[in-house]
Design a protein around this motif. Structure first.
Motif, PDB file in Angstrom:
ATOM      1  N   ALA A 218       5.104  -6.949  32.392  1.00 21.09           N
ATOM      2  CA  ALA A 218       4.426  -5.646  32.356  1.00 21.09           C
ATOM      3  C   ALA A 218       2.998  -5.753  32.877  1.00 21.09           C
ATOM      4  CB  ALA A 218       4.442  -5.099  30.930  1.00 21.09           C
ATOM      5  N   ASP A 219       2.309  -6.837  32.522  1.00 21.38           N
ATOM      6  CA  ASP A 219       0.937  -7.041  33.011  1.00 21.38           C
ATOM      7  C   ASP A 219       0.920  -7.185  34.531  1.00 21.38           C
ATOM      8  OD1 ASP A 219      -0.051  -6.963  30.454  1.00 21.38           O
ATOM      9  OD2 ASP A 219      -0.191  -9.130  30.212  1.00 21.38           O
ATOM     10  N   ILE A 227       7.226  -6.535  42.615  1.00 21.18           N
ATOM     11  CA  ILE A 227       7.771  -7.789  42.085  1.00 21.18           C
ATOM     12  C   ILE A 227       8.878  -7.469  41.083  1.00 21.18           C
ATOM     13  CG2 ILE A 227       7.210  -9.846  40.714  1.00 21.18           C
ATOM     14  CD1 ILE A 227       4.423  -9.739  41.953  1.00 21.18           C
ATOM     15  N   HIS A 228       9.892  -8.341  41.060  1.00 20.66           N
ATOM     16  CA  HIS A 228      11.012  -8.125  40.143  1.00 20.66           C
ATOM     17  C   HIS A 228      11.247  -9.372  39.305  1.00 20.66           C
ATOM     18  CE1 HIS A 228      12.602  -4.204  41.672  1.00 20.66           C
ATOM     19  NE2 HIS A 228      11.787  -4.539  42.654  1.00 20.66           N
ATOM     20  N   PHE A 229      11.759  -9.143  38.086  1.00 16.22           N
ATOM     21  CA  PHE A 229      11.934 -10.201  37.103  1.00 16.22           C
ATOM     22  C   PHE A 229      13.405 -10.274  36.698  1.00 16.22           C
ATOM     23  CE2 PHE A 229       7.606  -8.863  37.085  1.00 16.22           C
ATOM     24  CZ  PHE A 229       6.854 -10.008  36.821  1.00 16.22           C
ATOM     25  N   PRO A 239      19.442  -6.576  21.920  1.00 17.02           N
ATOM     26  CA  PRO A 239      19.011  -5.196  22.201  1.00 17.02           C
ATOM     27  C   PRO A 239      17.500  -4.986  22.067  1.00 17.02           C
ATOM     28  CG  PRO A 239      20.962  -5.217  20.810  1.00 17.02           C
ATOM     29  CD  PRO A 239      20.490  -6.633  20.902  1.00 17.02           C
ATOM     30  N   ALA A 240      16.839  -5.771  21.215  1.00 16.68           N
ATOM     31  CA  ALA A 240      15.394  -5.602  21.032  1.00 16.68           C
ATOM     32  C   ALA A 240      14.641  -5.868  22.333  1.00 16.68           C
ATOM     33  CB  ALA A 240      14.892  -6.538  19.935  1.00 16.68           C
ATOM     34  N   LEU A 241      15.162  -6.764  23.159  1.00 19.35           N
ATOM     35  CA  LEU A 241      14.516  -7.043  24.448  1.00 19.35           C
ATOM     36  C   LEU A 241      14.646  -5.849  25.377  1.00 19.35           C
ATOM     37  CD1 LEU A 241      15.584 -10.748  25.131  1.00 19.35           C
ATOM     38  CD2 LEU A 241      13.421  -9.915  24.183  1.00 19.35           C
ATOM     39  N   ASP A 242      15.827  -5.259  25.401  1.00 21.45           N
ATOM     40  CA  ASP A 242      16.047  -4.074  26.234  1.00 21.45           C
ATOM     41  C   ASP A 242      15.155  -2.930  25.768  1.00 21.45           C
ATOM     42  OD1 ASP A 242      17.416  -2.994  28.447  1.00 21.45           O
ATOM     43  OD2 ASP A 242      18.772  -1.898  27.123  1.00 21.45           O
ATOM     44  N   ASP A 243      15.014  -2.786  24.455  1.00 21.23           N
ATOM     45  CA  ASP A 243      14.136  -1.741  23.910  1.00 21.23           C
ATOM     46  C   ASP A 243      12.685  -1.979  24.334  1.00 21.23           C
ATOM     47  OD1 ASP A 243      16.311  -0.628  22.658  1.00 21.23           O
ATOM     48  OD2 ASP A 243      15.892  -1.511  20.689  1.00 21.23           O
ATOM     49  N   LEU A 244      12.252  -3.239  24.310  1.00 20.56           N
ATOM     50  CA  LEU A 244      10.880  -3.567  24.710  1.00 20.56           C
ATOM     51  C   LEU A 244      10.645  -3.245  26.178  1.00 20.56           C
ATOM     52  CD1 LEU A 244       8.114  -4.848  24.101  1.00 20.56           C
ATOM     53  CD2 LEU A 244       9.134  -7.082  24.611  1.00 20.56           C
ATOM     54  N   ILE A 245      11.617  -3.555  27.015  1.00 18.25           N
ATOM     55  CA  ILE A 245      11.504  -3.262  28.453  1.00 18.25           C
ATOM     56  C   ILE A 245      11.334  -1.764  28.676  1.00 18.25           C
ATOM     57  CG2 ILE A 245      12.809  -3.278  30.623  1.00 18.25           C
ATOM     58  CD1 ILE A 245      14.055  -5.965  29.595  1.00 18.25           C
ATOM     59  N   LYS A 246      12.127  -0.970  27.976  1.00 24.73           N
ATOM     60  CA  LYS A 246      12.045   0.489  28.119  1.00 24.73           C
ATOM     61  C   LYS A 246      10.741   1.026  27.542  1.00 24.73           C
ATOM     62  CE  LYS A 246      17.062   1.026  28.136  1.00 24.73           C
ATOM     63  NZ  LYS A 246      18.272   1.354  27.346  1.00 24.73           N
ATOM     64  N   GLN A 247      10.326   0.441  26.432  1.00 22.58           N
ATOM     65  CA  GLN A 247       9.069   0.849  25.809  1.00 22.58           C
ATOM     66  C   GLN A 247       7.886   0.627  26.749  1.00 22.58           C
ATOM     67  OE1 GLN A 247       7.669  -1.600  22.455  1.00 22.58           O
ATOM     68  NE2 GLN A 247       7.527   0.295  21.256  1.00 22.58           N
ATOM     69  N   LEU A 248       7.942  -0.452  27.497  1.00 20.22           N
ATOM     70  CA  LEU A 248       6.874  -0.785  28.445  1.00 20.22           C
ATOM     71  C   LEU A 248       7.024  -0.062  29.781  1.00 20.22           C
ATOM     72  CD1 LEU A 248       6.659  -4.634  27.752  1.00 20.22           C
ATOM     73  CD2 LEU A 248       4.974  -2.903  27.079  1.00 20.22           C
ATOM     74  N   ILE A 250       9.228  -0.616  32.266  1.00 17.66           N
ATOM     75  CA  ILE A 250       9.394  -1.519  33.410  1.00 17.66           C
ATOM     76  C   ILE A 250      10.865  -1.784  33.712  1.00 17.66           C
ATOM     77  CG2 ILE A 250       7.138  -2.629  33.126  1.00 17.66           C
ATOM     78  CD1 ILE A 250       8.546  -4.922  31.655  1.00 17.66           C
ATOM     79  N   GLU A 251      11.744  -0.886  33.256  1.00 16.56           N
ATOM     80  CA  GLU A 251      13.183  -1.132  33.428  1.00 16.56           C
ATOM     81  C   GLU A 251      13.629  -1.173  34.879  1.00 16.56           C
ATOM     82  OE1 GLU A 251      12.897   3.151  31.701  1.00 16.56           O
ATOM     83  OE2 GLU A 251      11.730   1.288  31.710  1.00 16.56           O
ATOM     84  N   ASP A 252      12.861  -0.590  35.804  1.00 13.22           N
ATOM     85  CA  ASP A 252      13.238  -0.632  37.218  1.00 13.22           C
ATOM     86  C   ASP A 252      12.968  -1.998  37.854  1.00 13.22           C
ATOM     87  OD1 ASP A 252      14.051   1.995  37.132  1.00 13.22           O
ATOM     88  OD2 ASP A 252      12.156   2.798  37.901  1.00 13.22           O
TER      89      ASP A 252
END
Length: 384
Positions: A218-219, A227-229, A239-248, A250-252
């Motif tokens: 995210a930074d 850039i892609h990760f 699922p908590a990781l997926d939630d964090l990605i959406k919260q930030l 950066i899901e694209d």
């Protein structure tokens, strides 16, 4: 004559699987060795493909102890002189074999056994305690880093019974892998073929610190959206990781790519190899990345600082510090020439110091010590 029986669950993936299979394949050149595992699957099939002598003794469940009598008979019939165990399930079974046979036993500590079942309260309470119960019966221990040896000593295991042997791999063996384009196309990511790709090869487990990777992503993306990760595994696993990605938001730019048995396919596709673990031994993901001269950033845990010299052949950061990770990632992204030079330097150090031949020779020396000590004990007892 040394005859070594290796015991392992057979459900292993990643570093433990690579370690055992490559070690046993190399040991076969010098002594008689066999693997017994307790479930059919990719581990057993890969062993067969490598020409390794492997036997599968299926268990109905983890606590199924009917295999013990079969193993005792096998050890007697085939004349095995020592047992080498890997992992909690194999350790548990070895403890009961020791009750029936006076055979020297060693176990390799591949990870911090107090963290192996972190994230699952039931397994952590039951399996961790059973593993500790089993470990107390072992004659010797092989730690795959000096920090793991210190960990064992700190937990009350005798220092004179612990050997340190760092992982190794065959840097001369031919390897094959898919092209970047083919790999990305198979994962539905062909649109990323010309993008900068940063990846993490680690099972989805709390100890691997994936949330640090995501926060650092995210930074980076705040300043560079191109850039892609890539994360190995499926988003449904944690699922908590997926939630964090959406919260930030950066899901694209962050992609779960599944996981296969071909790490070099993934490593060849990425530009920078990252590891964010809170605890590690001496991970094969970094040695495999070094094999492909990948610029590498890792948390400074376990034996990793023995391989990576911060700022020389890669970067290290304090475990859990996403800000330091993102800062050093930025340095590597901005200076591509220096990054590539670091990748080449990492390869040279790994090739020189962590070969498969050295790994096997170190184990043979340990087996010799174990058998010599047993011989001396038997002599002492007979002279009393």
């Amino acid at each position: 004559m040394k005859k070594v029986l290796h015991l392992i669950s057979g459900g292993d993936v990643g570093g433990a699987k690579t370690h055992v299979l490559t070690l046993v394949k190399e040991l076969q050149k010098n002594l008689t060795v066999k693997i017994v595992c307790f479930m059919e699957g990719p581990f057993a099939q890969e062993a067969r493909d490598m020409g390794i002598d492997i036997m599968v003794l299926p268990q109905q469940r983890r606590y199924d102890l009917k295999v013990i009598d079969t193993l005792v008979k096998l050890i007697k019939d085939e004349g095995f002189t020592l047992i080498h165990s890997h992992g909690a399930r194999a350790n548990f079974i070895t403890r009961f074999i020791k009750n029936k046979l006076p055979i020297p036993c060693v176990t390799t500590i591949h990870s911090d056994f107090m963290l192996d079942f972190k994230g699952n309260l039931y397994k952590h309470i039951i399996y961790t305690n059973l593993n500790v119960f089993a470990l107390k019966k072992f004659d010797y221990f092989i730690a795959v880093s000096e920090s793991f040896k210190e960990m064992l000593i700190g937990r009350g295991f005798p220092a004179d019974k612990i050997f340190t042997v760092y992982n190794g791999m065959d840097f001369d063996e031919d390897i094959s892998y898919k092209s970047r384009e083919k790999f990305l196309e198979e994962r539905g990511l062909i649109s990323l073929k010309d993008k900068k790709l940063i990846g993490i090869l680690a099972r989805l487990h709390p100890v691997k610190g994936h949330e640090i990777f995501i926060k650092a992503a995210a930074d980076i993306l705040a300043a560079n959206k191109d850039i892609h990760f890539l994360i190995t595994g499926e988003s449904t696993e944690m699922p908590a990781l997926d939630d964090l990605i959406k919260q930030l938001g950066i899901e694209d730019n962050v992609h779960f790519i599944g996981f296969g048995d071909a790490p070099y396919d993934i490593l060849n596709a990425i530009d920078i190899n990252v590891l964010t673990s809170y605890s590690e031994s001496f991970p094969y993901a970094l040695l495999e990345g070094a094999r492909l001269e990948k610029p590498t950033i890792s948390s400074a845990v376990g034996g990793i600082p023995m391989l990576i010299e911060d700022g020389e052949n890669g970067y290290l950061f304090k475990a859990g510090d996403s800000n330091e990770l993102s800062r050093k990632l930025s340095l590597m992204i901005e200076d591509e020439a220096r990054s590539k030079a670091m990748g080449k330097a990492l390869y040279k150090k790994a090739d020189k110091n962590y070969s498969l031949k050295n790994l096997a020779l170190n184990h043979i020396n340990i087996y010799d010590i174990m058998l010599e000590n047993k011989k001396e004990r038997n002599t002492d007892e007979n002279n009393r």
